[in-house]
Design an enzyme around this catalytic site. Structure first.
Site, PDB file in Angstrom:
ATOM      1  N   ILE A  77      34.370   4.478 -12.766  1.00 57.51           N
ATOM      2  CA  ILE A  77      35.420   3.573 -12.339  1.00 57.51           C
ATOM      3  C   ILE A  77      35.054   3.249 -10.934  1.00 57.51           C
ATOM      4  CG2 ILE A  77      37.346   4.235 -13.736  1.00 57.51           C
ATOM      5  CD1 ILE A  77      38.344   6.082 -11.656  1.00 57.51           C
ATOM      6  N   ASP A  78      35.551   2.209 -10.514  1.00 59.75           N
ATOM      7  CA  ASP A  78      35.046   1.465  -9.177  1.00 59.75           C
ATOM      8  C   ASP A  78      35.438   2.462  -8.087  1.00 59.75           C
ATOM      9  OD1 ASP A  78      34.096  -0.731 -10.455  1.00 59.75           O
ATOM     10  OD2 ASP A  78      36.060  -1.953 -10.040  1.00 59.75           O
ATOM     11  N   ARG A  79      34.732   2.334  -6.953  1.00 58.66           N
ATOM     12  CA  ARG A  79      34.964   3.456  -5.743  1.00 58.66           C
ATOM     13  C   ARG A  79      36.273   3.342  -5.352  1.00 58.66           C
ATOM     14  NH1 ARG A  79      31.769   1.232  -0.417  1.00 58.66           N
ATOM     15  NH2 ARG A  79      33.494  -0.604  -0.768  1.00 58.66           N
TER      16      ARG A  79
END
Length: 318
Positions: A149-151
């Site tokens: 998942i994105d930062r």
């Protein structure tokens, strides 16, 4: 002469191209970014600055315009193996056994090492916690990582401790049978209770660092959403279920129907009125067949504080 200064190591890989007529007259950095799409324009410009791009045997500058029939050769240095160091970093473990480990990822944490993020990632923490016992299917940079998942997205993800578990869960991802539910806060209230977005996602042809709905070169993507609550006259709280897992899928799909995520200055307004650290997006639950027991398991994590505080604030905006 200047071109005699170019020194190439034996490891540098030379790639030769003959300029086609349709590219005649465009800058060489733009030309290479179009014929070698996996290379960013900034990386190509660095190759040029380092003397690793030649046209007709001579080093070039970024603004040189290519000509039909010209011979262009560029040299890509061999990738150097990076040692990923185990680090004693705090991680929120919600479940663990001999095959899998589930983590509640915090905002700002990068999942695996990449350019600019060699340390401080979730992988560095997992290597320390699991004492190196992580699957190797995704290579040395992403041990144990099946999905990411994105930062700045919070929430749940699963990592695998061995290749057998990794392959079993990866097959479920490929078959789109894993259940993934996210909560998000978006701009604009809805007039419907639920919806489905089915639109291919690929690289944005105008900006290679971004994704976009791309009917020409994108991959199939589908997102289902339910409106949990319209917040004031400007925002809404939704839950999204992913059928596919394309890069930035929820962010791109919601922006495509004019409901970008609050805090997402990449796909939404370039100014965030709430000064969040990235998009208001939380991976709340994850369900799959366990690789050993072969039984369905589902895990959930609560909303982070910033998210619930924002919900309260928006409910009182009127």
């Amino acid at each position: 002469m200047e071109e005699d200064l170019l020194e190439l190591s034996e490891e540098d890989q030379g790639i030769e191209r003959i300029v086609e007529e349709k590219y005649n007259g465009i800058r060489i950095d733009k030309y290479l970014s179009q014929v070698q799409e996996e290379l960013s324009r900034s990386y190509i410009q660095k190759l040029i600055d380092d003397g690793k791009v030649r046209m007709e045997g001579k080093p070039v500058k970024s603004n040189l315009k290519v000509k039909t029939g010209a011979r262009v050769v560029y040299y890509i240095p061999e990738a150097k193996e990076v040692e990923i160091v185990p680090e004693d970093l705090p991680i929120d473990i919600i479940y663990e056994d001999k095959d899998i480990i589930l983590i509640n990822k915090q905002k700002g944490v990068v999942v695996h090492p990449a350019a600019g993020h060699a340390t401080g990632t979730l992988v560095n923490a997992l290597l320390y916690h699991c004492k190196g016992e992580l699957s190797g299917i995704n290579g040395i940079m992403r041990p144990g990582i099946v999905h990411r998942i994105d930062r700045d997205t919070t929430g749940i993800l699963v990592a695998c401790k061995n290749d057998k578990a990794h392959a079993f869960i990866a097959e479920q991802l490929k078959a789109h049978t894993i259940k993934r539910r996210y909560q998000a806060i978006v701009y604009q209230p809805f007039k419907v209770e639920s919806g489905r977005i089915e639109a291919p996602i690929g690289r944005n042809p105008k900006d290679r660092k971004k994704m976009a709905v791309n009917y020409k070169n994108g991959k199939y993507a589908a997102t289902n959403y339910i409106v949990l609550e319209n917040l004031s006259t400007k925002y809404a709280h939704i839950e999204c279920s992913l059928e596919t897992g394309r890069t930035h899928q929820i962010r791109v799909h919601m922006a495509s129907i004019h409901h970008p995520l609050v805090g997402d200055t990449v796909y939404g307004p370039d100014k965030d009125p709430f000064h969040l650290q990235g998009q208001a997006l939380h991976a709340g639950s994850l369900g799959f067949i366990h690789p050993t027991t072969k039984e369905y398991v589902e895990f959930s994590v609560p909303l982070p504080d910033y998210f619930t505080e924002l919900l309260v604030k928006l409910r009182h905006k009127g």
